[in-house]
Design a protein around this motif. Structure first.
Motif, PDB file in Angstrom:
ATOM      1  N   SER A 131      46.147  21.343  22.137  1.00  0.00           N
ATOM      2  CA  SER A 131      45.431  22.330  21.336  1.00  0.00           C
ATOM      3  C   SER A 131      43.933  22.182  21.555  1.00  0.00           C
ATOM      4  N   ARG A 132      43.259  23.307  21.772  1.00  0.00           N
ATOM      5  CA  ARG A 132      41.812  23.246  22.012  1.00  0.00           C
ATOM      6  C   ARG A 132      41.071  22.716  20.789  1.00  0.00           C
ATOM      7  N   LYS A 133      41.513  23.096  19.596  1.00  0.00           N
ATOM      8  CA  LYS A 133      40.830  22.644  18.376  1.00  0.00           C
ATOM      9  C   LYS A 133      40.967  21.136  18.208  1.00  0.00           C
ATOM     10  N   ASP A 134      42.184  20.611  18.399  1.00  0.00           N
ATOM     11  CA  ASP A 134      42.380  19.164  18.273  1.00  0.00           C
ATOM     12  C   ASP A 134      41.668  18.408  19.389  1.00  0.00           C
ATOM     13  N   LEU A 135      41.670  18.977  20.580  1.00  0.00           N
ATOM     14  CA  LEU A 135      41.005  18.314  21.701  1.00  0.00           C
ATOM     15  C   LEU A 135      39.499  18.260  21.496  1.00  0.00           C
ATOM     16  N   ALA A 136      38.922  19.342  20.968  1.00  0.00           N
ATOM     17  CA  ALA A 136      37.480  19.349  20.703  1.00  0.00           C
ATOM     18  C   ALA A 136      37.121  18.355  19.606  1.00  0.00           C
ATOM     19  N   ARG A 137      38.004  18.169  18.630  1.00  0.00           N
ATOM     20  CA  ARG A 137      37.712  17.209  17.571  1.00  0.00           C
ATOM     21  C   ARG A 137      37.739  15.774  18.089  1.00  0.00           C
ATOM     22  N   ARG A 138      38.541  15.526  19.125  1.00  0.00           N
ATOM     23  CA  ARG A 138      38.683  14.159  19.620  1.00  0.00           C
ATOM     24  C   ARG A 138      37.653  13.808  20.698  1.00  0.00           C
ATOM     25  N   ILE A 139      37.387  14.715  21.626  1.00  0.00           N
ATOM     26  CA  ILE A 139      36.489  14.382  22.751  1.00  0.00           C
ATOM     27  C   ILE A 139      35.211  15.205  22.757  1.00  0.00           C
ATOM     28  N   GLY A 140      35.072  16.139  21.819  1.00  0.00           N
ATOM     29  CA  GLY A 140      33.848  16.927  21.762  1.00  0.00           C
ATOM     30  C   GLY A 140      34.057  18.331  22.318  1.00  0.00           C
ATOM     31  N   ALA A 141      33.135  19.218  21.954  1.00  0.00           N
ATOM     32  CA  ALA A 141      33.250  20.616  22.369  1.00  0.00           C
ATOM     33  C   ALA A 141      32.811  20.836  23.810  1.00  0.00           C
ATOM     34  N   GLY A 142      31.945  19.957  24.345  1.00  0.00           N
ATOM     35  CA  GLY A 142      31.448  20.139  25.707  1.00  0.00           C
ATOM     36  C   GLY A 142      32.546  20.111  26.760  1.00  0.00           C
TER      37      GLY A 142
END
Length: 523
Positions: free
Chosen positions: A240-251
């Motif tokens: 999931s993009r939302k979960d991935l951004a929360r874990r490794i950042g939005a960049g």
């Protein structure tokens, strides 16, 4: 279209009364123009830059010996090495001591980031012959949008062959990849040594097989993904993009969307800086340099208006004097880019003062190969005329002094003393061409006291020491340098005082214990 949706049949619902449908006036949705990005990943850019910066006599020895480029960090890591060093076991990322342990005859060259940047910009300038859309991606990558050039060069394969042939002599380790998005082209170029062409319908499958290391994300992000069990881009696509951004950042998530073509990636285009050319035909022949200097005021005034109007500066100017016997060119290279033509006039005065005209001058040409973007300076907001001043800063004053001396004495007559990291005192400094930016070297905190004056050659003082003329006042400081750094050195240094009271720096040669030398004098 980046993706091809499977075709499906839609059955219309039968209408009870068939009415003629009015023509729709809604504009058709505009399709985004398809793109084709060619990425060039230069794996050996630092190696090629160091080789080109070496003198010609040293290049011959580098061709037949193992050598490597080391970084300027604390541990002196190896950035790149040639094939002979690779066969000996040297690898990029090794520390300097480990590389020497693998290959005792290894030649080490210091990394020059400025030379690498200049080489990368030169390659980007040469790429303008393939397309006008060129983007430089430091430190070692270039992007080209070649959608409109494929037909001109005969297709993707012919274009890639042309690029490889043109840059084969540079030996930069060129890796090429062609893809529908810029980010995916970069990732593919990093992951494969052979040229790759990815079609739009192949993009998801091709990206899925790429390893995470080819993305060049920060090391903490790669380690965190490894702990999750994510080793390829395909594993990222299933998250999931939302979960991935929360874990490794939005960049990193944004870069993944850019590679898939779902988000735009804005690039800063590369273009050669504009140039300036002025030609002045004289009404009569000029035989003296003072009169010629007076005639140069008008073209210099035109140059000043051009620079101020375009907010540009110049760092090099060539004045060509044409006469019956040919032409004489006065080349002025500036340490600090400027738009002050009065300073250029003073430098021209120094050149013309040393010039002997071979024949009367008939024509004058002024050429500036690069018009650089001017950097704005902050000035005081005080309205008091006594506090307002247009005096340049200290770095610009230093650059002008160096340029004045070079114009009067010659370019090679003015040298600057530079500090070099070396254990042997006489090798810890060297003379280079003066630079407007002074190199700062901070000695270690535990370094013992050093003399103010170092002798050019150590003076033998064995007899004076035996006669008691030198009184030792400090504990020994041992300095050693191994044979691969030049001549082997093993010395024990002391602070000593002569009978006259002068404090000096002496050492005992540990290779021959009975030899003493004076190496420096304290203030």
């Amino acid at each position: 279209m980046l993706f091809e949706a499977p075709a499906r049949t839609i059955t219309p619902v039968p209408a009870l009364i068939e009415m003629p449908q009015p023509p729709s006036r809604a504009p058709a949705p505009s399709r985004r123009r398809a793109q084709a990005w060619l990425a060039a990943h230069l794996t050996d850019l630092s190696l090629a830059a160091a080789y080109n910066a070496a003198p010609l006599d040293r290049r011959a020895s580098l061709d037949s010996s193992p050598w490597a480029v080391i970084d300027d960090d604390r541990l002196k890591h190896v950035v790149a090495c040639n094939k002979l060093a690779w066969k000996q076991g040297v690898r990029p990322g090794h520390r300097m001591n480990a590389a020497i342990a693998f290959c005792s005859s290894l030649t080490l060259l210091a990394r020059d980031r400025r030379t690498e940047t200049e080489l990368l910009e030169r390659i980007a300038t040469d790429c303008l012959k393939y397309t006008s859309a060129v983007s430089v991606q430091p430190p070692n990558e270039i992007l080209l949008e070649v959608r409109g050039s494929l037909r001109l060069f005969g297709g993707p394969g012919a274009l890639i062959d042309r690029v490889q042939t043109d840059f084969a002599k540079l030996s930069t380790g060129l890796q090429l990849a062609l893809a529908p998005t810029a980010r995916s082209a970069l990732w593919l170029a990093r992951a494969s040594r052979e040229p790759r062409v990815c079609l739009p319908r192949q993009l998801p499958d091709v990206l899925s097989s790429l390893p995470i290391a080819s993305l060049h994300w920060p090391l903490p992000v790669e380690l965190q993904l490894t702990r999750f069990g994510v080793t390829a881009v395909g594993d990222l696509m299933r998250l999931s993009r939302k979960d991935l951004a929360r874990r490794i950042g939005a960049g990193p998530v944004r870069e993944l969307q850019q590679a898939m073509g779902r988000t735009n990636w804005l690039h800063r285009g590369w273009s050669t800086p504009p140039s300036y050319h002025d030609r002045m035909l004289l009404d009569f022949e000029i035989e003296t340099t003072p009169l010629l200097e007076k005639m140069l005021e008008r073209p210099l005034a035109r140059l000043k208006r051009t620079l101020i109007g375009a907010a540009r500066t110049i760092d090099e100017i060539a004045v060509t004097l044409k006469h019956r016997e040919g032409a004489t060119t006065l080349l002025i290279r500036l340490q600090h880019a400027t738009a002050d033509t009065s300073h250029l006039a003073s430098l021209l005065h120094e050149h013309l003062d040393r010039l002997v005209l071979r024949a009367p001058v008939r024509e004058v040409m002024i050429d500036a190969p690069r018009l650089l973007v001017a950097r704005p300076h902050n000035h005081s907001l005080a309205m008091d005329p006594a506090t307002r001043s247009d005096v340049p800063n200290a770095s610009e004053l230093k650059a002008r002094l160096i340029e004045q001396l070079q114009s009067r004495l010659g370019v090679h007559a003015v040298r600057a003393v530079a500090v070099r990291a070396h254990h042997v005192p006489e090798r810890a400094q060297c003379s280079n061409a003066p630079s407007p930016v002074a190199a700062s070297a901070t000695p270690p905190a535990h370094l013992p006291r050093r003399p103010l004056w170092l002798l050019r050659e150590p003076k033998a003082a064995t007899r004076e020491y035996r006669e008691g003329a030198l009184q030792i006042e400090s504990s020994p400081e041992t300095i050693e340098a191994e044979a691969w750094e030049g001549t082997g050195v093993r010395r024990a240094y002391y602070r000593a005082r002569t009978r006259e009271g002068a404090e000096c720096w002496i050492y005992r040669d540990l290779s021959s214990r009975d030899q003493w030398f004076v190496h420096g004098l304290f203030g």
